[in-house]
Design a protein around this motif. Structure first.
Motif, PDB file in Angstrom:
ATOM      1  N   LEU A 143       0.808  -1.213   0.000  1.00  0.00           N
ATOM      2  CA  LEU A 143       0.000   0.000   0.000  1.00  0.00           C
ATOM      3  C   LEU A 143       0.843   1.265   0.000  1.00  0.00           C
ATOM      4  CD1 LEU A 143      -2.745  -0.902   2.652  1.00  0.00           C
ATOM      5  CD2 LEU A 143      -2.923  -1.046   0.156  1.00  0.00           C
ATOM      6  N   ASN A 144       2.156   1.156   0.133  1.00  0.00           N
ATOM      7  CA  ASN A 144       3.026   2.324   0.265  1.00  0.00           C
ATOM      8  C   ASN A 144       3.113   3.093  -1.055  1.00  0.00           C
ATOM      9  OD1 ASN A 144       3.540   1.220   2.819  1.00  0.00           O
ATOM     10  ND2 ASN A 144       5.294   0.065   2.033  1.00  0.00           N
ATOM     11  N   TRP A 145       3.111   4.425  -0.958  1.00  0.00           N
ATOM     12  CA  TRP A 145       3.226   5.241  -2.156  1.00  0.00           C
ATOM     13  C   TRP A 145       3.752   6.621  -1.810  1.00  0.00           C
ATOM     14  CZ3 TRP A 145      -0.532   9.304  -3.290  1.00  0.00           C
ATOM     15  CH2 TRP A 145      -1.571   9.404  -2.350  1.00  0.00           C
ATOM     16  N   ASN A 146       4.174   7.363  -2.849  1.00  0.00           N
ATOM     17  CA  ASN A 146       4.805   8.670  -2.670  1.00  0.00           C
ATOM     18  C   ASN A 146       4.005   9.749  -3.387  1.00  0.00           C
ATOM     19  OD1 ASN A 146       7.045   7.298  -1.445  1.00  0.00           O
ATOM     20  ND2 ASN A 146       7.809   6.847  -3.504  1.00  0.00           N
ATOM     21  N   GLU A 147       4.175  10.985  -2.918  1.00  0.00           N
ATOM     22  CA  GLU A 147       3.474  12.114  -3.520  1.00  0.00           C
ATOM     23  C   GLU A 147       4.312  13.378  -3.351  1.00  0.00           C
ATOM     24  OE1 GLU A 147      -1.182  13.009  -3.483  1.00  0.00           O
ATOM     25  OE2 GLU A 147      -0.220  13.644  -1.605  1.00  0.00           O
ATOM     26  N   VAL A 186      -1.652  21.524  -4.014  1.00  0.00           N
ATOM     27  CA  VAL A 186      -1.668  20.543  -5.101  1.00  0.00           C
ATOM     28  C   VAL A 186      -0.722  19.405  -4.745  1.00  0.00           C
ATOM     29  CG1 VAL A 186      -1.198  20.105  -7.541  1.00  0.00           C
ATOM     30  CG2 VAL A 186      -2.179  22.296  -6.845  1.00  0.00           C
ATOM     31  N   GLY A 187      -1.187  18.171  -4.951  1.00  0.00           N
ATOM     32  CA  GLY A 187      -0.339  17.000  -4.751  1.00  0.00           C
ATOM     33  C   GLY A 187      -0.392  16.123  -5.993  1.00  0.00           C
ATOM     34  N   HIS A 188       0.761  15.572  -6.394  1.00  0.00           N
ATOM     35  CA  HIS A 188       0.796  14.727  -7.594  1.00  0.00           C
ATOM     36  C   HIS A 188       1.599  13.463  -7.316  1.00  0.00           C
ATOM     37  CE1 HIS A 188       0.746  13.609 -11.822  1.00  0.00           C
ATOM     38  NE2 HIS A 188       2.042  13.354 -11.716  1.00  0.00           N
ATOM     39  N   THR A 234      -3.716  13.540  -9.386  1.00  0.00           N
ATOM     40  CA  THR A 234      -3.396  14.904  -8.971  1.00  0.00           C
ATOM     41  C   THR A 234      -4.511  15.416  -8.075  1.00  0.00           C
ATOM     42  OG1 THR A 234      -2.173  15.347 -11.010  1.00  0.00           O
ATOM     43  CG2 THR A 234      -2.891  17.250  -9.721  1.00  0.00           C
ATOM     44  N   TYR A 235      -4.142  15.869  -6.898  1.00  0.00           N
ATOM     45  CA  TYR A 235      -5.101  16.327  -5.904  1.00  0.00           C
ATOM     46  C   TYR A 235      -4.991  17.832  -5.764  1.00  0.00           C
ATOM     47  CZ  TYR A 235      -7.622  16.463  -1.441  1.00  0.00           C
ATOM     48  OH  TYR A 235      -8.529  16.731  -0.436  1.00  0.00           O
ATOM     49  N   ALA A 236      -6.108  18.542  -5.920  1.00  0.00           N
ATOM     50  CA  ALA A 236      -6.121  20.003  -5.832  1.00  0.00           C
ATOM     51  C   ALA A 236      -7.137  20.437  -4.779  1.00  0.00           C
ATOM     52  CB  ALA A 236      -6.478  20.612  -7.180  1.00  0.00           C
ATOM     53  N   LEU A 237      -6.731  21.366  -3.920  1.00  0.00           N
ATOM     54  CA  LEU A 237      -7.579  21.800  -2.812  1.00  0.00           C
ATOM     55  C   LEU A 237      -7.465  23.293  -2.599  1.00  0.00           C
ATOM     56  CD1 LEU A 237      -8.032  20.161   0.651  1.00  0.00           C
ATOM     57  CD2 LEU A 237      -7.102  22.474   0.549  1.00  0.00           C
ATOM     58  N   VAL A 238      -8.590  23.921  -2.283  1.00  0.00           N
ATOM     59  CA  VAL A 238      -8.607  25.308  -1.836  1.00  0.00           C
ATOM     60  C   VAL A 238      -9.211  25.330  -0.436  1.00  0.00           C
ATOM     61  CG1 VAL A 238      -8.725  26.338  -4.123  1.00  0.00           C
ATOM     62  CG2 VAL A 238     -10.846  25.711  -2.963  1.00  0.00           C
ATOM     63  N   TYR A 289     -10.023  15.356  -6.722  1.00  0.00           N
ATOM     64  CA  TYR A 289      -8.966  14.377  -6.957  1.00  0.00           C
ATOM     65  C   TYR A 289      -9.071  13.908  -8.403  1.00  0.00           C
ATOM     66  CZ  TYR A 289      -5.374  11.267  -4.994  1.00  0.00           C
ATOM     67  OH  TYR A 289      -4.185  10.651  -4.661  1.00  0.00           O
ATOM     68  N   PHE A 290      -8.096  14.313  -9.225  1.00  0.00           N
ATOM     69  CA  PHE A 290      -8.075  13.950 -10.643  1.00  0.00           C
ATOM     70  C   PHE A 290      -7.334  12.619 -10.780  1.00  0.00           C
ATOM     71  CE2 PHE A 290      -8.351  18.541 -10.371  1.00  0.00           C
ATOM     72  CZ  PHE A 290      -9.377  18.836 -11.259  1.00  0.00           C
ATOM     73  N   LEU A 291      -8.080  11.565 -11.054  1.00  0.00           N
ATOM     74  CA  LEU A 291      -7.526  10.217 -11.120  1.00  0.00           C
ATOM     75  C   LEU A 291      -7.525   9.694 -12.549  1.00  0.00           C
ATOM     76  CD1 LEU A 291      -9.376   8.733  -8.012  1.00  0.00           C
ATOM     77  CD2 LEU A 291      -6.970   9.405  -8.132  1.00  0.00           C
ATOM     78  N   ASP A 292      -6.611   8.776 -12.827  1.00  0.00           N
ATOM     79  CA  ASP A 292      -6.564   8.104 -14.121  1.00  0.00           C
ATOM     80  C   ASP A 292      -7.831   7.267 -14.273  1.00  0.00           C
ATOM     81  OD1 ASP A 292      -5.980   6.266 -16.261  1.00  0.00           O
ATOM     82  OD2 ASP A 292      -3.854   6.690 -15.989  1.00  0.00           O
ATOM     83  N   SER A 293      -8.506   7.409 -15.400  1.00  0.00           N
ATOM     84  CA  SER A 293      -9.760   6.685 -15.615  1.00  0.00           C
ATOM     85  C   SER A 293      -9.572   5.174 -15.612  1.00  0.00           C
ATOM     86  CB  SER A 293     -10.402   7.122 -16.933  1.00  0.00           C
ATOM     87  OG  SER A 293      -9.526   6.869 -18.029  1.00  0.00           O
ATOM     88  N   ALA A 294      -8.333   4.711 -15.846  1.00  0.00           N
ATOM     89  CA  ALA A 294      -8.073   3.279 -15.790  1.00  0.00           C
ATOM     90  C   ALA A 294      -8.196   2.746 -14.371  1.00  0.00           C
ATOM     91  CB  ALA A 294      -6.678   2.982 -16.337  1.00  0.00           C
ATOM     92  N   TYR A 295      -8.094   3.659 -13.381  1.00  0.00           N
ATOM     93  CA  TYR A 295      -8.207   3.254 -11.982  1.00  0.00           C
ATOM     94  C   TYR A 295      -9.585   3.570 -11.416  1.00  0.00           C
ATOM     95  CZ  TYR A 295      -7.545   3.451  -6.921  1.00  0.00           C
ATOM     96  OH  TYR A 295      -7.691   3.290  -5.568  1.00  0.00           O
ATOM     97  N   ALA A 296     -10.019   4.820 -11.545  1.00  0.00           N
ATOM     98  CA  ALA A 296     -11.306   5.224 -10.992  1.00  0.00           C
ATOM     99  C   ALA A 296     -11.696   6.583 -11.547  1.00  0.00           C
ATOM    100  CB  ALA A 296     -11.242   5.281  -9.466  1.00  0.00           C
ATOM    101  N   LYS A 297     -12.959   6.961 -11.333  1.00  0.00           N
ATOM    102  CA  LYS A 297     -13.419   8.281 -11.732  1.00  0.00           C
ATOM    103  C   LYS A 297     -12.827   9.339 -10.805  1.00  0.00           C
ATOM    104  CE  LYS A 297     -17.943   6.772 -13.484  1.00  0.00           C
ATOM    105  NZ  LYS A 297     -19.414   6.922 -13.294  1.00  0.00           N
TER     106      LYS A 297
END
Length: 235
Positions: A121-125, A140-142, A154-158, A177-185
């Protein structure tokens, strides 16, 4: 389990702090801060990370006067479906400081670590946040491995906070949260909360969370409208 979490938290913090001390000039000064919190639910980017159960959380931060810092934050977790993970540690290395009279910048590399998980489950951003007058911010996080999915996100927050007086303030966020459509909406969520700093260093917080239907599809049963209550002490 909670005692083990905080032992690990302290150990990681000591390692991070040691690395920073070793690489910075000895003539400079540094500050160590931290926090401990008890919350009714650990809500991360719109979804519960504890199956809507309480969490105990803690953090340590070593900040050098150059703006460089190392930090670690930890919490218990309980995912659905169960994958063996019982704790989460977020380890950050970054820089923060003023870039103009009313503007501040925070850039950091973040590692999400889940010891004991049956799967990886480990990942980097990589993250960046700009704050104006300490009360308004954009972040913004990518990641190329968002939520350990092996796809980009890519995660964007105000966000904004409004101090009512010395002890009360209101805070709100809206994020996508802008996700790759291959993973989720891609999905949207938001929050609004009231914070009561009733006695230093303690404060209580009530936060209302809301999400769209795409969030509920990605995190079935763990997303949607919910309330979170927390008490925190900072040092």
């Amino acid at each position: 389990m909670r005692a083990q979490i905080f032992k690990s938290l302290a150990g990681v913090a000591a390692v991070c702090g040691g690395v920073m001390v070793a690489t910075l000039p000895s003539v400079a000064t540094a500050q160590v801060t931290g926090s401990v919190a008890l919350t009714s639910d650990y809500v991360w980017r719109g979804s519960s990370q504890t199956r809507e159960k309480p969490a105990i959380q803690g953090s340590f931060k070593y900040a050098h006067d150059s703006g460089l810092y190392a930090s670690v934050w930890g919490s218990n977790v309980k995912f659905k479906p169960d994958n063996g993970a019982s704790s989460e540690f977020d380890i950050a290395l970054g820089w923060s400081g003023k870039v103009a009279e009313d503007w501040a910048l925070d850039v950091y590399y973040l590692r999400y670590q889940y010891p004991g998980s049956d799967v990886n489950l480990n990942w980097n951003e990589v993250n960046a946040a700009v704050t104006w007058r300490d009360n308004y911010w954009v972040a913004v996080g990518h990641s190329t491995n968002a939520m350990a999915s092996k796809t980009t996100g890519t995660y964007a927050l105000v966000g904004a906070r409004y101090p009512i007086n010395d002890t009360w303030r209101v805070e709100g966020t809206l994020a996508r949260y802008f996700l790759d459509s291959a993973y989720a909406k891609s999905y949207t969520h938001g929050s609004i909360g009231v914070v009561w700093a009733f006695k230093a260093p303690f404060e209580a917080r009530l936060t209302l969370h809301g999400t769209d239907s795409a969030t509920k599809q990605l995190f079935p049963g763990m997303a949607g409208s919910r309330a979170e209550f927390a008490i925190q002490a900072s040092f």
